[in-house]
Motif scaffolding. Sequence first.
Motif, PDB file in Angstrom:
ATOM      1  N   MET A 193       6.519  -8.145  -4.155  1.00 54.34           N
ATOM      2  CA  MET A 193       5.242  -7.558  -4.570  1.00 54.34           C
ATOM      3  C   MET A 193       4.371  -7.232  -3.361  1.00 54.34           C
ATOM      4  SD  MET A 193       5.148  -7.056  -7.767  1.00 54.34           S
ATOM      5  CE  MET A 193       3.396  -6.698  -7.870  1.00 54.34           C
ATOM      6  N   GLY A 194       4.315  -8.135  -2.396  1.00 53.58           N
ATOM      7  CA  GLY A 194       3.545  -7.877  -1.180  1.00 53.58           C
ATOM      8  C   GLY A 194       4.089  -6.692  -0.420  1.00 53.58           C
ATOM      9  N   MET A 195       5.426  -6.604  -0.354  1.00 59.13           N
ATOM     10  CA  MET A 195       6.062  -5.486   0.338  1.00 59.13           C
ATOM     11  C   MET A 195       5.730  -4.160  -0.334  1.00 59.13           C
ATOM     12  SD  MET A 195       8.883  -3.377  -0.283  1.00 59.13           S
ATOM     13  CE  MET A 195       9.940  -4.370  -1.323  1.00 59.13           C
ATOM     14  N   ILE A 196       5.754  -4.123  -1.668  1.00 60.38           N
ATOM     15  CA  ILE A 196       5.458  -2.886  -2.398  1.00 60.38           C
ATOM     16  C   ILE A 196       4.006  -2.458  -2.172  1.00 60.38           C
ATOM     17  CG2 ILE A 196       5.190  -1.891  -4.707  1.00 60.38           C
ATOM     18  CD1 ILE A 196       7.620  -3.554  -5.554  1.00 60.38           C
ATOM     19  N   LEU A 197       3.086  -3.411  -2.190  1.00 58.23           N
ATOM     20  CA  LEU A 197       1.679  -3.087  -1.942  1.00 58.23           C
ATOM     21  C   LEU A 197       1.480  -2.526  -0.533  1.00 58.23           C
ATOM     22  CD1 LEU A 197      -0.063  -6.136  -3.658  1.00 58.23           C
ATOM     23  CD2 LEU A 197      -0.255  -3.746  -4.356  1.00 58.23           C
ATOM     24  N   MET A 198       2.132  -3.130   0.449  1.00 57.46           N
ATOM     25  CA  MET A 198       2.010  -2.637   1.825  1.00 57.46           C
ATOM     26  C   MET A 198       2.657  -1.266   1.969  1.00 57.46           C
ATOM     27  SD  MET A 198       2.491  -5.994   4.241  1.00 57.46           S
ATOM     28  CE  MET A 198       1.913  -5.042   5.660  1.00 57.46           C
ATOM     29  N   LEU A 199       3.769  -1.053   1.283  1.00 55.09           N
ATOM     30  CA  LEU A 199       4.431   0.246   1.326  1.00 55.09           C
ATOM     31  C   LEU A 199       3.527   1.333   0.756  1.00 55.09           C
ATOM     32  CD1 LEU A 199       6.878   2.076   1.757  1.00 55.09           C
ATOM     33  CD2 LEU A 199       7.779   1.282  -0.446  1.00 55.09           C
ATOM     34  N   CYS A 200       2.844   1.027  -0.340  1.00 50.47           N
ATOM     35  CA  CYS A 200       1.929   2.002  -0.943  1.00 50.47           C
ATOM     36  C   CYS A 200       0.765   2.312   0.004  1.00 50.47           C
ATOM     37  CB  CYS A 200       1.403   1.473  -2.274  1.00 50.47           C
ATOM     38  SG  CYS A 200       2.644   1.395  -3.581  1.00 50.47           S
ATOM     39  N   ALA A 201       0.234   1.276   0.655  1.00 56.45           N
ATOM     40  CA  ALA A 201      -0.864   1.476   1.600  1.00 56.45           C
ATOM     41  C   ALA A 201      -0.426   2.353   2.766  1.00 56.45           C
ATOM     42  CB  ALA A 201      -1.371   0.129   2.107  1.00 56.45           C
ATOM     43  N   MET A 202       0.758   2.126   3.291  1.00 60.19           N
ATOM     44  CA  MET A 202       1.252   2.922   4.411  1.00 60.19           C
ATOM     45  C   MET A 202       1.611   4.338   3.958  1.00 60.19           C
ATOM     46  SD  MET A 202       0.860   0.959   6.929  1.00 60.19           S
ATOM     47  CE  MET A 202       1.619   2.019   8.161  1.00 60.19           C
ATOM     48  N   ALA A 203       2.066   4.479   2.705  1.00 59.70           N
ATOM     49  CA  ALA A 203       2.344   5.816   2.178  1.00 59.70           C
ATOM     50  C   ALA A 203       1.070   6.647   2.141  1.00 59.70           C
ATOM     51  CB  ALA A 203       2.965   5.709   0.781  1.00 59.70           C
ATOM     52  N   PHE A 204      -0.068   6.000   1.869  1.00 60.68           N
ATOM     53  CA  PHE A 204      -1.352   6.701   1.916  1.00 60.68           C
ATOM     54  C   PHE A 204      -1.627   7.193   3.339  1.00 60.68           C
ATOM     55  CE2 PHE A 204      -5.778   6.520   3.187  1.00 60.68           C
ATOM     56  CZ  PHE A 204      -6.398   7.332   2.247  1.00 60.68           C
ATOM     57  N   LYS A 205      -1.386   6.355   4.323  1.00 63.33           N
ATOM     58  CA  LYS A 205      -1.709   6.710   5.707  1.00 63.33           C
ATOM     59  C   LYS A 205      -0.892   7.896   6.206  1.00 63.33           C
ATOM     60  CE  LYS A 205      -4.848   3.606   6.230  1.00 63.33           C
ATOM     61  NZ  LYS A 205      -6.266   4.024   6.324  1.00 63.33           N
ATOM     62  N   VAL A 206       0.352   8.023   5.724  1.00 59.86           N
ATOM     63  CA  VAL A 206       1.188   9.133   6.180  1.00 59.86           C
ATOM     64  C   VAL A 206       1.217  10.288   5.183  1.00 59.86           C
ATOM     65  CG1 VAL A 206       2.634   7.606   7.569  1.00 59.86           C
ATOM     66  CG2 VAL A 206       3.300   8.104   5.211  1.00 59.86           C
ATOM     67  N   ALA A 207       0.425  10.178   4.102  1.00 59.69           N
ATOM     68  CA  ALA A 207       0.281  11.238   3.089  1.00 59.69           C
ATOM     69  C   ALA A 207       1.583  11.532   2.359  1.00 59.69           C
ATOM     70  CB  ALA A 207      -0.266  12.515   3.722  1.00 59.69           C
ATOM     71  N   LEU A 208       2.274  10.482   1.934  1.00 57.12           N
ATOM     72  CA  LEU A 208       3.423  10.650   1.042  1.00 57.12           C
ATOM     73  C   LEU A 208       2.914  10.708  -0.400  1.00 57.12           C
ATOM     74  CD1 LEU A 208       6.163   8.215   2.439  1.00 57.12           C
ATOM     75  CD2 LEU A 208       6.481  10.651   1.986  1.00 57.12           C
ATOM     76  N   ALA A 209       3.388  11.675  -1.164  1.00 55.21           N
ATOM     77  CA  ALA A 209       3.012  11.749  -2.576  1.00 55.21           C
ATOM     78  C   ALA A 209       3.584  10.538  -3.313  1.00 55.21           C
ATOM     79  CB  ALA A 209       3.539  13.048  -3.179  1.00 55.21           C
ATOM     80  N   PRO A 210       2.884  10.027  -4.304  1.00 55.54           N
ATOM     81  CA  PRO A 210       1.641  10.525  -4.911  1.00 55.54           C
ATOM     82  C   PRO A 210       0.363   9.999  -4.257  1.00 55.54           C
ATOM     83  CG  PRO A 210       2.487   8.705  -6.209  1.00 55.54           C
ATOM     84  CD  PRO A 210       3.443   8.892  -5.064  1.00 55.54           C
ATOM     85  N   PHE A 211       0.459   9.520  -3.008  1.00 57.93           N
ATOM     86  CA  PHE A 211      -0.710   8.988  -2.307  1.00 57.93           C
ATOM     87  C   PHE A 211      -1.278  10.001  -1.316  1.00 57.93           C
ATOM     88  CE2 PHE A 211       2.153   5.510  -3.411  1.00 57.93           C
ATOM     89  CZ  PHE A 211       1.319   4.699  -4.147  1.00 57.93           C
ATOM     90  N   HIS A 212      -1.029  11.274  -1.584  1.00 55.32           N
ATOM     91  CA  HIS A 212      -1.431  12.334  -0.668  1.00 55.32           C
ATOM     92  C   HIS A 212      -2.713  13.037  -1.099  1.00 55.32           C
ATOM     93  CE1 HIS A 212      -0.022  14.578  -4.062  1.00 55.32           C
ATOM     94  NE2 HIS A 212      -0.443  15.708  -3.523  1.00 55.32           N
ATOM     95  N   MET A 213      -3.317  12.611  -2.229  1.00 53.30           N
ATOM     96  CA  MET A 213      -4.373  13.419  -2.860  1.00 53.30           C
ATOM     97  C   MET A 213      -5.525  13.736  -1.913  1.00 53.30           C
ATOM     98  SD  MET A 213      -2.865  11.056  -4.965  1.00 53.30           S
ATOM     99  CE  MET A 213      -4.011   9.735  -5.271  1.00 53.30           C
ATOM    100  N   TRP A 214      -5.779  12.849  -0.984  1.00 46.61           N
ATOM    101  CA  TRP A 214      -6.909  13.026  -0.072  1.00 46.61           C
ATOM    102  C   TRP A 214      -6.661  14.121   0.965  1.00 46.61           C
ATOM    103  CZ3 TRP A 214      -5.826  12.285   5.099  1.00 46.61           C
ATOM    104  CH2 TRP A 214      -4.608  11.647   5.382  1.00 46.61           C
TER     105      TRP A 214
END
Length: 459
Positions: A193-214
Amino acid sequence: MSVLVIIFLTAVAALFSGVFNQGKFARYIGIAGLLAALYVSYLPEVQFFSQYRAMYEFGTNSALFTKISVVITLLLFFLGGFSFSNHRSHQSELYALMLFALCGAVVLFGYQNLVTLFLGIEILSIPLYVMAGASKSNLRSNEASLKYFLMGCFATGFLLFGITLIYGTSGSFDLYTIHAYALEFPKDTMLIMGMILMLCAMAFKVALAPFHMWSPDVYQGSPSLITTFMMSVVKIAGFYALFRLMTIAFVGVYDEWVNILGVFLIITLFLANVMGLAQSNAKRMLAYSSVSHAGYIALIFFGMNNMSTYYLAFYLFAYALASVGVMMSLIWVEKLKRETSYAAFKGLAKSEPLLATVAAISMLSMAGIPLTAGFMGKLSLFTQAMNGAAFLVLIAVLGSAISIAYYLRLIIAMFFFTESSFKTTEKVTLTYNILAVFIIVAIVALGVYPDLFAMQFGL
């Protein structure tokens, strides 16, 4: 760490130079400091800093990515004289903030534990929130700053929650301790669970969808030179930080996260390339192009081998060079036309053939056309990923084919209109022409002779 100290002191000097002559010397201070940092990056690390090895280590890979980022930042500083001409009253702050953000990138290149990772991300991100809103009278810039800040805070929450779970289950922030724990307990629910949360946070930083909205709104609203910094240096730092995290700390639970990344990759390549086709604004199109390249780069996690770090560095450098090449033309057009629609570029090749050429070659490199650095970068990643992820490679190839269409729209606007729409006597500066020639030569040279990359960066 010597490089980090030099960049930090340069940032402080550039910031306080604003006291004199509205900071007109800040750019030159930054260039001198970056040249010094680039020189020092080729030297062995000073023994004094070995005591910080538990937090940060300037190894071979850290040095490689630091050199790449410093070179790209240098190019941006050379462009700054023209790009920041509307920000004369606070240009020293902008140069200083860019250097402070670079400090965060350098921290991410050598972090040894999760605390240093968090510090590096925040040092990189906070100056970006400010720089995105540098055009105070522009509502889009204000929106970009606020949106980036709010979404960044949201991602930081994910990151910290993930770090908390990882520490709670492994009892350590150290990457290698977590690595050992993950190998011993690969099915630990809290770890996953911790790994998945960190992966999502890092996906935001590199603009991987679906965390690219910004990213499309932030890239379009920010001053164009800052957008270029986000597309290049920030992308380099974010992806290497993600690569280091997943291949050191969480390699023991590879099967738990690789499929998640595969889903992110598919969504990214499909959504970004389709949305890129729908754009009528060149700057926004390049924002979606940047998102699509995050998808291509994510292929590095499939079929990994002992050359993966080198392939990642080569691709990121090739993409960063191309980003600077196309954005320097956009900066020029935006300055003259006050807009960045496709129509604004009509006839650019007639009035400024060198600028149009560097933009065209840069976009062909982004598309992966042969004899360019981008082609060699994609070939390396695609070849590696064929060992176990052929389906994803097929999707990436289709995405590259789609991307050619929206790159060609801009190339056609620049080259296939007989009448120039640039009714001005103002000509591109000598600095811009020199940089254009440098980028053209670099992209073609790396496409023809890719080993030149290893030779130039001391590998």
